[in-house]
Design a protein around this motif. Structure first.
Motif, PDB file in Angstrom:
ATOM      1  N   UNK A   1      -5.193  -5.530  -6.732  1.00 35.82           N
ATOM      2  CA  UNK A   1      -4.237  -4.434  -6.678  1.00 35.82           C
ATOM      3  C   UNK A   1      -4.363  -3.603  -7.947  1.00 35.82           C
ATOM      4  N   UNK A   2      -4.271  -2.313  -7.811  1.00 36.51           N
ATOM      5  CA  UNK A   2      -4.259  -1.425  -8.960  1.00 36.51           C
ATOM      6  C   UNK A   2      -3.021  -0.551  -8.905  1.00 36.51           C
TER       7      UNK A   2
ATOM      8  N   UNK B   1       0.823  -1.217   0.000  1.00 36.08           N
ATOM      9  CA  UNK B   1       0.000   0.000   0.000  1.00 36.08           C
ATOM     10  C   UNK B   1       0.856   1.266   0.000  1.00 36.08           C
ATOM     11  N   UNK B   2       2.066   1.181   0.558  1.00 31.15           N
ATOM     12  CA  UNK B   2       2.956   2.343   0.645  1.00 31.15           C
ATOM     13  C   UNK B   2       3.776   2.573  -0.625  1.00 31.15           C
ATOM     14  N   UNK B   3       3.728   1.646  -1.566  1.00 33.07           N
ATOM     15  CA  UNK B   3       4.533   1.790  -2.780  1.00 33.07           C
ATOM     16  C   UNK B   3       4.046   2.945  -3.655  1.00 33.07           C
ATOM     17  N   UNK B   4       4.982   3.716  -4.222  1.00 25.66           N
ATOM     18  CA  UNK B   4       4.582   4.753  -5.178  1.00 25.66           C
ATOM     19  C   UNK B   4       3.869   4.103  -6.367  1.00 25.66           C
ATOM     20  N   UNK B   5       2.805   4.705  -6.801  1.00 28.48           N
ATOM     21  CA  UNK B   5       2.071   4.161  -7.946  1.00 28.48           C
ATOM     22  C   UNK B   5       1.015   3.145  -7.584  1.00 28.48           C
TER      23      UNK B   5
ATOM     24  N   UNK C   1       7.867  -2.539 -10.404  1.00 32.61           N
ATOM     25  CA  UNK C   1       8.575  -2.225  -9.157  1.00 32.61           C
ATOM     26  C   UNK C   1       8.016  -3.089  -8.028  1.00 32.61           C
ATOM     27  N   UNK C   2       6.697  -3.235  -7.995  1.00 35.51           N
ATOM     28  CA  UNK C   2       6.053  -4.050  -6.957  1.00 35.51           C
ATOM     29  C   UNK C   2       6.555  -5.494  -6.992  1.00 35.51           C
ATOM     30  N   UNK C   3       6.537  -6.124  -8.156  1.00 32.65           N
ATOM     31  CA  UNK C   3       6.913  -7.535  -8.222  1.00 32.65           C
ATOM     32  C   UNK C   3       8.423  -7.760  -8.101  1.00 32.65           C
ATOM     33  N   UNK C   4       9.214  -6.688  -8.096  1.00 33.79           N
ATOM     34  CA  UNK C   4      10.655  -6.830  -7.883  1.00 33.79           C
ATOM     35  C   UNK C   4      11.073  -6.304  -6.506  1.00 33.79           C
ATOM     36  N   UNK C   5      10.107  -5.960  -5.652  1.00 34.47           N
ATOM     37  CA  UNK C   5      10.409  -5.399  -4.333  1.00 34.47           C
ATOM     38  C   UNK C   5      10.844  -6.474  -3.339  1.00 34.47           C
ATOM     39  N   UNK C   6      11.530  -6.046  -2.295  1.00 37.70           N
ATOM     40  CA  UNK C   6      11.990  -6.960  -1.253  1.00 37.70           C
ATOM     41  C   UNK C   6      10.811  -7.608  -0.529  1.00 37.70           C
TER      42      UNK C   6
END
Length: 107
Positions: A54-55, A30-34, A64-69
């Motif tokens: 998710x949108x 939820x905190x991710x940009x975009x 970016x989301x699917x490559x995040x830690x």
């Protein structure tokens, strides 16, 4: 906008605890940009199955989301709570909100 829908078949013994078990992942996403929205709901067909919607603002934000830690951590930790591999539906859609997209068919 990039829409991601994931069905998580949770083991019945973890179904009640799922919101708490997935809380760190939920907060981080939820905190991710975009990130435009992120919501869990329970399946109408199976009370042990959770559905994630998710949108993201665009393809780049979704990437970016699917490559995040925290996504990597989720991939390592969630399988112990699941009956099977989650089913993922992803789709690029025109518009930035439901009202702009009109009728949406995902499949």
């Amino acid at each position: 906008m990039y829409l991601i829908v994931v069905r998580f078949p949770v083991k019945p013994q973890y179904a009640q605890a799922w919101p708490e078990l997935s809380a760190a992942f939920t907060r981080a996403t939820r905190a991710e940009p975009g990130n435009l929205w992120f919501d869990w709901s329970r399946s109408l067909d199976d009370p042990s199955e959770y559905v994630l919607v998710e949108g993201f603002a665009d393809d780049e934000a979704a990437a970016v989301h699917v490559s995040s830690a925290h996504f990597a951590t989720m991939q390592e930790e969630f399988p112990q709570y699941l009956v099977a591999t989650p089913r993922i539906i992803s789709r690029k859609v025109e518009g930035n909100g439901w009202e702009e997209m009109g009728e949406l068919s995902v499949g």
